[in-house]
Design a protein around this motif. Structure first.
Motif, PDB file in Angstrom:
ATOM      1  N   ASP A  31       0.783  -1.230   0.000  1.00 19.55           N
ATOM      2  CA  ASP A  31       0.000   0.000   0.000  1.00 19.55           C
ATOM      3  C   ASP A  31       0.818   1.285   0.000  1.00 19.55           C
ATOM      4  OD1 ASP A  31      -2.585  -1.318   0.235  1.00 19.55           O
ATOM      5  OD2 ASP A  31      -1.931  -1.851   2.262  1.00 19.55           O
ATOM      6  N   ASP A  62      -9.307   8.328  -0.928  1.00 21.80           N
ATOM      7  CA  ASP A  62     -10.273   7.480  -0.233  1.00 21.80           C
ATOM      8  C   ASP A  62      -9.886   7.420   1.243  1.00 21.80           C
ATOM      9  OD1 ASP A  62     -10.852   4.702   0.971  1.00 21.80           O
ATOM     10  OD2 ASP A  62     -12.141   4.693  -0.801  1.00 21.80           O
ATOM     11  N   PRO A  63     -10.817   7.675   2.158  1.00 14.36           N
ATOM     12  CA  PRO A  63     -10.493   7.681   3.592  1.00 14.36           C
ATOM     13  C   PRO A  63      -9.883   6.371   4.098  1.00 14.36           C
ATOM     14  CG  PRO A  63     -12.670   8.623   3.240  1.00 14.36           C
ATOM     15  CD  PRO A  63     -12.210   8.055   1.917  1.00 14.36           C
ATOM     16  N   ASN A  64     -10.266   5.248   3.529  1.00 12.22           N
ATOM     17  CA  ASN A  64      -9.695   3.970   3.959  1.00 12.22           C
ATOM     18  C   ASN A  64      -8.224   3.858   3.581  1.00 12.22           C
ATOM     19  OD1 ASN A  64     -12.128   2.902   5.110  1.00 12.22           O
ATOM     20  ND2 ASN A  64     -12.863   2.592   3.035  1.00 12.22           N
ATOM     21  N   ILE A  65      -7.884   4.336   2.392  1.00 14.02           N
ATOM     22  CA  ILE A  65      -6.484   4.338   1.971  1.00 14.02           C
ATOM     23  C   ILE A  65      -5.694   5.342   2.809  1.00 14.02           C
ATOM     24  CG2 ILE A  65      -4.920   4.834   0.039  1.00 14.02           C
ATOM     25  CD1 ILE A  65      -7.155   3.797  -1.828  1.00 14.02           C
ATOM     26  N   GLY A  67      -6.272   6.145   5.875  1.00 13.33           N
ATOM     27  CA  GLY A  67      -6.041   5.544   7.190  1.00 13.33           C
ATOM     28  C   GLY A  67      -4.793   4.679   7.209  1.00 13.33           C
ATOM     29  N   VAL A  68      -4.624   3.865   6.187  1.00 11.06           N
ATOM     30  CA  VAL A  68      -3.434   3.011   6.081  1.00 11.06           C
ATOM     31  C   VAL A  68      -2.189   3.883   5.918  1.00 11.06           C
ATOM     32  CG1 VAL A  68      -2.268   1.280   4.641  1.00 11.06           C
ATOM     33  CG2 VAL A  68      -4.711   1.041   5.161  1.00 11.06           C
ATOM     34  N   GLN A  71      -1.227   5.410   9.233  1.00 14.16           N
ATOM     35  CA  GLN A  71      -0.638   4.401  10.119  1.00 14.16           C
ATOM     36  C   GLN A  71       0.815   4.127   9.746  1.00 14.16           C
ATOM     37  OE1 GLN A  71      -3.331   1.125   9.573  1.00 14.16           O
ATOM     38  NE2 GLN A  71      -4.762   1.855  11.127  1.00 14.16           N
TER      39      GLN A  71
END
Length: 147
Positions: A31, A62-65, A67-68, A71
């Motif tokens: 990712d 994209d909010p999910n990407i 987030g990763v 992190q």
């Protein structure tokens, strides 16, 4: 209101992800790619970019990407903190040319800061600010050892 331009697949970070341009990798997974900045503002200046998202900036990912990406940025910043022991760390992310963005692929800067040390300017590609590749590789190895 800031207009977000269309993502250009030939930007330098997209070319780095595709392996067309070499980099000094600090961290990579499916990712995220993190590498040393060629024009560092300080010793250990590292960039973190998403590999799959064709996002120009923070506002269109994209909010999910995201987030990763956040992190992994924290993990890498922690390794930089352990390896280099700076007095502080700046996390910087620019959105739009007016804000200082020069590469239109979302990325975070992790910049170690030491008290009483001068910082080089952002995006100083005049040639004077380009780091020595051997020095960058040694810094990357120190950081990788702390991941």
């Amino acid at each position: 209101m800031m207009d977000i331009p269309a993502y250009e697949t030939d930007n330098i970070f997209a070319r780095i992800i595709r392996g067309e341009i070499p980099n000094t990798t600090v961290y990579e997974d499916e990712d995220v790619l993190s590498f040393m900045d060629l024009f560092p503002q300080s010793e250990g200046h590292t960039l973190v970019i998403p590999k799959k998202a064709e996002a120009v900036n923070f506002l269109d990912i994209d909010p999910n990407i995201l987030g990763v990406l956040i992190q992994r940025t924290q993990i890498i910043a922690t390794a930089i903190n352990t390896a280099l022991r700076p007095d502080g760390i700046r996390l910087i992310q620019f959105n739009g040319e007016a804000a200082g963005q020069t590469v239109f692929h979302l990325h975070f800067h992790i910049i170690p800061v030491w008290q009483n040390a001068n910082m080089k300017p952002h995006a100083d590609s005049s040639g004077n600010g380009q780091a020595d590749p051997v020095t960058l590789q040694k810094l990357a190895e120190r950081i990788k050892a702390c991941l």
